[in-house]
Design an enzyme around this catalytic site. Structure first.
Site, mmCIF file in Angstrom:
data_model
loop_
_atom_site.group_PDB
_atom_site.id
_atom_site.type_symbol
_atom_site.label_atom_id
_atom_site.label_comp_id
_atom_site.label_asym_id
_atom_site.label_seq_id
_atom_site.Cartn_x
_atom_site.Cartn_y
_atom_site.Cartn_z
ATOM 1 C CB CYS A 11 -0.040 10.137 -3.480
ATOM 2 S SG CYS A 11 0.771 9.791 -1.692
ATOM 3 C CB CYS A 21 4.882 10.012 -4.026
ATOM 4 S SG CYS A 21 3.517 8.982 -4.541
ATOM 5 C CB CYS A 26 0.311 5.868 -2.431
ATOM 6 S SG CYS A 26 1.293 6.572 -3.751
ATOM 7 C CB CYS A 73 5.151 7.055 -1.355
ATOM 8 S SG CYS A 73 3.585 7.949 -0.999
ATOM 9 C CB CYS A 82 -13.906 5.728 2.757
ATOM 10 S SG CYS A 82 -14.588 6.742 3.847
#
Length: 132
Positions: free
Chosen positions: A47, A50, A96, A99, A119
């Protein structure tokens, strides 16, 4: 796992404008424009907000959709999904789990063994190369 929470101002200090618009405002990068769309390099995709590991290059495939696509995340715990009824269709939005960054969408038209296509926007990810 404890959620990471920041104000918009704090996120803006950490992210580019495009990263902020996609991850914090549920935007989408233009198809075929992302850095990782055609990448075949081995590694882990984390991510951008984070650093949580999300996808591995071993599960990446060319979907022809214009965005990096994966048939599964590293584990079910690293992502969350919500229903997205925008743009005149119902889709499963992928976030995510650490976060709440908007990553992209998951569709039921992927390859075996899962039949799923995650995707994901390139700008929501950062590649961490490996030697695999």
């Amino acid at each position: 796992m404890e959620k990471i929470r920041k104000s918009d101002e704090e996120w803006r200090e950490l992210l580019s404008e495009e990263q902020f618009q996609v991850t914090r405002r549920h935007g989408t990068e233009r198809p075929f424009s992302g850095e990782y769309c055609d990448s075949k390099a081995p590694g882990t995709y984390v991510c951008v907000c984070c650093g949580q590991p999300l996808f591995h290059s071993k599960e990446k495939f060319d979907s022809g959709s214009g965005w990096p696509s994966y048939w599964q995340p590293i584990s079910e715990e690293v992502i969350e999904t919500t229903e997205d009824a925008s743009h005149g269709m119902v889709r499963s939005e992928v976030h995510c789990s650490r976060c709440d960054a908007h990553l992209g969408h998951v569709f039921p038209d992927g390859p075996p063994p899962t039949g799923l296509r995650y995707c994901i926007n390139s700008v929501a990810l950062r590649a961490v190369p490996s030697d695999e």
